[in-house]
Design an enzyme around this catalytic site. Structure first.
Site, PDB file in Angstrom:
ATOM      1  CB  SER A 107      -0.417  -3.524   8.125  1.00  7.60           C
ATOM      2  OG  SER A 107      -1.579  -2.782   7.846  1.00  7.60           O
TER       3      SER A 107
ATOM      4  CB  CYS B 149       1.150  -6.161  14.134  1.00 11.46           C
ATOM      5  SG  CYS B 149       2.319  -4.862  13.707  1.00 11.46           S
TER       6      CYS B 149
ATOM      7  NE  ARG C 219       0.016  -8.373   2.500  1.00 12.02           N
ATOM      8  CZ  ARG C 219      -0.474  -8.120   3.705  1.00 12.02           C
ATOM      9  NH1 ARG C 219      -1.545  -8.754   4.142  1.00 12.02           N
ATOM     10  NH2 ARG C 219       0.110  -7.231   4.479  1.00 12.02           N
TER      11      ARG C 219
ATOM     12  CE1 TYR D  17       1.851  -7.404  -4.199  1.00 14.06           C
ATOM     13  CE2 TYR D  17       0.999  -6.512  -2.141  1.00 14.06           C
ATOM     14  CZ  TYR D  17       1.669  -7.502  -2.825  1.00 14.06           C
ATOM     15  OH  TYR D  17       2.151  -8.590  -2.154  1.00 14.06           O
TER      16      TYR D  17
ATOM     17  CG  HIS E 282      -6.739  -3.001  10.313  1.00  8.12           C
ATOM     18  ND1 HIS E 282      -5.437  -2.568  10.411  1.00  8.12           N
ATOM     19  CD2 HIS E 282      -6.717  -4.028   9.437  1.00  8.12           C
ATOM     20  CE1 HIS E 282      -4.672  -3.312   9.629  1.00  8.12           C
ATOM     21  NE2 HIS E 282      -5.419  -4.199   9.039  1.00  8.12           N
TER      22      HIS E 282
ATOM     23  NE  ARG F  61      -2.283  -1.216   3.571  1.00  9.07           N
ATOM     24  CZ  ARG F  61      -1.695  -0.447   4.476  1.00  9.07           C
ATOM     25  NH1 ARG F  61      -1.768   0.865   4.371  1.00  9.07           N
ATOM     26  NH2 ARG F  61      -1.076  -0.972   5.498  1.00  9.07           N
TER      27      ARG F  61
ATOM     28  CG  ASP G  97      -7.111  -7.160   7.143  1.00  6.83           C
ATOM     29  OD1 ASP G  97      -6.108  -6.985   7.860  1.00  6.83           O
ATOM     30  OD2 ASP G  97      -7.394  -6.403   6.200  1.00  6.83           O
TER      31      ASP G  97
ATOM     32  CE  LYS H 176      -6.934  -3.760   5.196  1.00  4.46           C
ATOM     33  NZ  LYS H 176      -5.613  -3.967   5.648  1.00  4.46           N
TER      34      LYS H 176
HETATM   35  P1  GTP Z   1      -1.963  -7.661   7.632  1.00  7.19           P
HETATM   36  O1  GTP Z   1      -2.522  -8.704   6.720  1.00  7.19           O
HETATM   37  O2  GTP Z   1      -0.924  -6.816   6.992  1.00  7.19           O
HETATM   38  O3  GTP Z   1      -3.020  -6.826   8.266  1.00  7.19           O
HETATM   39  O4  GTP Z   1      -1.114  -8.438   8.779  1.00  7.19           O
HETATM   40  P2  GTP Z   1      -1.566  -9.261  10.074  1.00  7.19           P
HETATM   41  O5  GTP Z   1      -1.831  -8.336  11.195  1.00  7.19           O
HETATM   42  O6  GTP Z   1      -2.629 -10.228   9.708  1.00  7.19           O
HETATM   43  O7  GTP Z   1      -0.216 -10.044  10.456  1.00  7.19           O
HETATM   44  P3  GTP Z   1       0.163 -11.596  10.300  1.00  7.19           P
HETATM   45  O8  GTP Z   1      -0.639 -12.484  11.202  1.00  7.19           O
HETATM   46  O9  GTP Z   1       0.157 -11.941   8.868  1.00  7.19           O
HETATM   47  O10 GTP Z   1       1.648 -11.590  10.858  1.00  7.19           O
HETATM   48  C1  GTP Z   1       2.639 -10.773  10.314  1.00  7.19           C
HETATM   49  C2  GTP Z   1       3.999 -11.285  10.702  1.00  7.19           C
HETATM   50  O11 GTP Z   1       4.104 -11.332  12.138  1.00  7.19           O
HETATM   51  C3  GTP Z   1       4.277 -12.690  10.194  1.00  7.19           C
HETATM   52  O12 GTP Z   1       5.595 -12.751   9.717  1.00  7.19           O
HETATM   53  C4  GTP Z   1       4.110 -13.549  11.418  1.00  7.19           C
HETATM   54  O13 GTP Z   1       4.911 -14.702  11.363  1.00  7.19           O
HETATM   55  C5  GTP Z   1       4.516 -12.613  12.563  1.00  7.19           C
HETATM   56  N1  GTP Z   1       3.795 -12.962  13.822  1.00  7.19           N
HETATM   57  C6  GTP Z   1       2.467 -13.158  13.964  1.00  7.19           C
HETATM   58  N2  GTP Z   1       2.150 -13.513  15.241  1.00  7.19           N
HETATM   59  C7  GTP Z   1       3.323 -13.527  15.926  1.00  7.19           C
HETATM   60  C8  GTP Z   1       3.656 -13.820  17.285  1.00  7.19           C
HETATM   61  O14 GTP Z   1       2.811 -14.141  18.134  1.00  7.19           O
HETATM   62  N3  GTP Z   1       4.981 -13.699  17.627  1.00  7.19           N
HETATM   63  C9  GTP Z   1       5.932 -13.336  16.711  1.00  7.19           C
HETATM   64  N4  GTP Z   1       7.188 -13.255  17.117  1.00  7.19           N
HETATM   65  N5  GTP Z   1       5.645 -13.075  15.412  1.00  7.19           N
HETATM   66  C10 GTP Z   1       4.366 -13.169  15.017  1.00  7.19           C
HETATM   67  C1  SPV Z   2      -2.793  -4.430   5.527  1.00  7.11           C
HETATM   68  O1  SPV Z   2      -1.806  -3.797   5.103  1.00  7.11           O
HETATM   69  O2  SPV Z   2      -3.301  -4.199   6.653  1.00  7.11           O
HETATM   70  C2  SPV Z   2      -3.366  -5.522   4.714  1.00  7.11           C
HETATM   71  C3  SPV Z   2      -2.880  -5.676   3.335  1.00  7.11           C
HETATM   72  O3  SPV Z   2      -4.243  -6.235   5.168  1.00  7.11           O
HETATM   73  S1  SPV Z   2      -3.679  -4.624   2.215  1.00  7.11           S
HETATM   74  O4  SPV Z   2      -4.943  -5.233   1.815  1.00  7.11           O
HETATM   75  O5  SPV Z   2      -2.795  -4.464   1.063  1.00  7.11           O
HETATM   76  O6  SPV Z   2      -3.951  -3.354   2.834  1.00  7.11           O
HETATM   77 MN    MN Z   3      -4.596  -5.800   7.404  1.00  7.05          MN
END
Ligand code: GTP
Ligand code: SPV
Ligand code: MN
Length: 627
Positions: A286, A288, A403, A235, A264, A96, A311, A244
């Protein structure tokens, strides 16, 4: 728990009058309005063809084959990954683009200090310029979509026009697409207008490229007229406008006006060893950890987690004084790196087939790979840019924001209620971020207002999900910094108001969590992933009033003995550090919060100023008792 039967694409019924790819001929005023709007966009953008998407399997098969023939998708080896594809974006179009994202509200103060405001009249003129002829040589697709089950009380519908077949394929997974949505429009349901062009018109005879896009990008929202115009990027959130742009930025404005919340957040059902169900929503910025927590497999016995969303969550106060939550999406657009059997086996199982991967690495056997899928990379990888990968290069094989796009129905632990149009009642709301220091593993808010203060003051280290410097600490209130479609000060006030509409004994409890605290040597102090169930277990026992907590200046924290740490070997020093609250560091944090609050001027609710004062008072008390 539901066993996933449904394969992507989602098949919706086709109205008798609805010819494949053709405009529907419903004879109603609202349908005439839609057709007229599509004609206007086509006149402006000048596509070679207009294709109305019906969401059928035949149409999807045709589209995917066409993308493969054009070299825009690589079909993965069906032996390993049936019905799956790899897309490689242009290296300049990988996340983004927040700096190019605009809120063009009539009044500048309605966009607020955290958004890029643009004058709507000027921005409309700019859009008319950049979109003029932008679809030449291409097909313009018209995608009718629903966020939430079609016709559901909490659902909203929209139409996206786009010149990207990849965006059509993604939207077909991420939303409910097709003729049943057109029936709602024909019946007069309101709909949101979204327009997308990759900004790469083709001259007659000009060959297309693998990932058309434009260096000039605009992601523009007109909240007063509920419209989105996105130009130049193919993207993720820049192109899947239902996500979003609509379900957060535009929906947050609708929610403000109608008294609900567009957030979110992930959404899960947690089932206790006693078999009781709880529903938990969590807002993390994002990349996290939302998708990971949404698919949690508890490491402690007896607990079960079912996925409802990963999400976005739409939340409405019910007549019973509780909050009801619904995931408006139909799929997951998840971060690939870090997704592996030891971290998120549920995601790995979800991705068995029918998945579009973007910017991951390609194995020589026609399957995919990314950092963290397995401990050691396979031999002979092709990296996300399409070049042979050299492990010694120090560059990752998969882009950090690579992704997967996959139907939610394919998740092996999807909840039976994930498409329940009423939503599910919330018991707890979590706010989190990526914080190497200061923020304890878990803190409970003392009441709703304090919870809103915790949400409003989240800061988090930046990730690769958006352009910018990874690791830099920034404020990301409610994990909504890039996604709130109006003045964030008003948004805080809205959260306080929603709290007032709840029954105090039925409002969800609010907690702050941080899985990412690090030791002096840089390693994570908490194992995270499946072990986050141990924190959820404590949260549920707090909701049930079964355990007490220690009051600290920043909120309530667990007594260590109340945490279920069975089977874990965490050094005592690490545990102490996970919950350490350093008054000096927190006073500095309070100073930075004051600076942050100042940007909102008189739009900042007085209650949040009072919370900050009270925090400082409590911190000062602690300091005195320490000295
Ligand atoms: P968006 O789709 O961007 O909104 O991301 P998200 O909030 O869904 O994050 P996601 O669960 O995909 O995790 C993002 C990164 O954080 C990945 O590389 C995970 O492996 C890492 N991660 C997730 N949960 C944990 C955790 O409990 N501990 C650690 N150390 N890393 C984590
Ligand atoms: C985020 O960045 O929080 C996402 C990916 O979930 S996107 O849909 O590209 O915003
Ligand atoms: Mn997200």
């Amino acid at each position: 728990m539901a066993i996933a039967h449904t394969l992507v694409p989602r098949v919706t019924s086709v109205a008798p009058s609805y010819q494949h790819g053709q405009a529907p001929d419903y004879d109603t005023a609202s349908m005439a309005e839609l057709r007229a709007w599509v004609d206007t966009i086509a006149e402006l953008t000048q596509p070679d063809r207009v294709h109305w998407v019906d969401g059928s399997r035949a149409e999807n098969t045709h589209l995917m084959n066409q993308l493969v023939d054009e070299g825009k998708l690589i079909k993965l080896n069906p032996e390993w990954r049936p019905g799956s594809y790899l897309a490689r974006s242009h290296p300049s179009d990988v996340a983004r683009t927040e700096a190019r994202t605009f809120i063009a509200s009539n009044r500048e103060e309605d966009a607020g200090p955290t958004n890029n405001w643009a004058d709507p009249t000027e921005m409309r003129a700019t859009m008319n310029t950049v979109f003029a002829g932008s679809m030449r040589g291409r097909t313009m697709y018209v995608i009718p979509f629903s966020m939430g089950p079609v016709g559901g009380a909490l659902s909203h519908i929209g139409v996206q026009v786009t010149d990207s077949a990849y965006a059509v394929a993604s939207m077909s997974i991420m939303t409910r697409v097709g003729a049943s949505v057109l029936e709602r429009i024909a019946d007069g349901d309101p709909w949101v207008r979204t327009v997308h062009s990759v900004g790469a018109p083709l001259q007659p005879g000009e060959a297309d490229v693998e990932w058309p896009c434009n260096d000039d990008k605009y992601i523009v929202h007109f909240p007063d007229t509920l419209e989105v115009y996105s130009y130049g990027s193919g993207y993720g959130g820049n192109a899947i406008l239902a996500k979003k742009c609509f379900a957060l930025r535009i929906a947050s404005v609708i929610a403000r006006d109608e008294g609900w919340l567009a957030e979110h957040m992930l959404l899960v059902r947690v089932i206790s060893p006693e078999g009781k169900q709880y529903h938990v929503a969590a807002a993390f910025p994002s990349a996290c950890g939302k998708t990971n927590l949404a698919m949690l497999r508890p490491t402690i016995p007896g607990w079960k987690v079912e996925t409802l969303g990963d999400d976005i969550v739409w939340i409405r106060p019910g007549t019973d004084g509780r909050l009801y939550a619904m995931n408006p999406e139909a799929g997951f657009f998840g971060v690939a790196p870090g997704t592996g059997e030891s971290t998120n086996i549920t995601a790995v199982e979800t991705l068995w087939g029918n998945t579009i991967f973007t910017n991951v690495a390609l194995r020589p056997d026609g399957d995919v790979w990314w950092e963290g899928l397995t401990d050691t990379p396979p031999e002979g990888l092709i990296d996300w840019e399409g070049n042979p990968w050299n492990p010694a290069s120090g560059k990752p094989a998969a882009h950090p924001n690579s992704r997967f796009t996959v139907s939610a129905a394919q998740c092996p632990q999807i909840s039976d209620d994930w498409e329940n149009p009423e939503g599910v009642p919330l018991d707890a709301i979590l706010f989190g971020g990526r914080r190497a220091s200061n923020v304890p593993l878990v803190v409970e808010a003392t009441d709703w207002t304090h919870g809103v203060f915790l949400g409003a003051t989240i800061s988090s280290e930046r990730t690769a999900a958006a352009e910018g410097t990874v690791g830099e600490l920034r404020r990301d209130p409610f994990a909504m910094l890039p996604f709130c479609g109006y003045n964030m000060g008003d948004y805080f006030a809205h959260w306080l108001n929603v709290g007032k509409s709840l029954r105090f004994d039925r409002a969800p409890r609010i907690f702050q969590v941080n899985w990412f605290r690090r030791g002096d040597d840089g390693r994570f102090l908490w194992p995270g992933f499946g072990d986050n169930a141990r924190v959820i277990d404590w949260i549920i026992r707090r909701v049930e009033g079964q355990v007490s907590a220690e009051a600290t200046p920043i909120g309530r924290i667990p007594l260590i003995d109340d945490l279920d740490l069975s089977g874990l070997t965490i050094p005592e020093a690490d545990l102490a550090e996970l919950f350490d609250i350093d008054p000096q560091a927190w006073l500095a944090e309070a100073d930075s919060t004051e600076e942050f609050f100042e940007i909102f001027g008189d739009r900042l609710p007085a209650a949040l100023r009072s919370e900050l004062d009270a925090l400082r008072y409590r911190l000062a008390q602690t300091q005195r008792s320490l000295t």
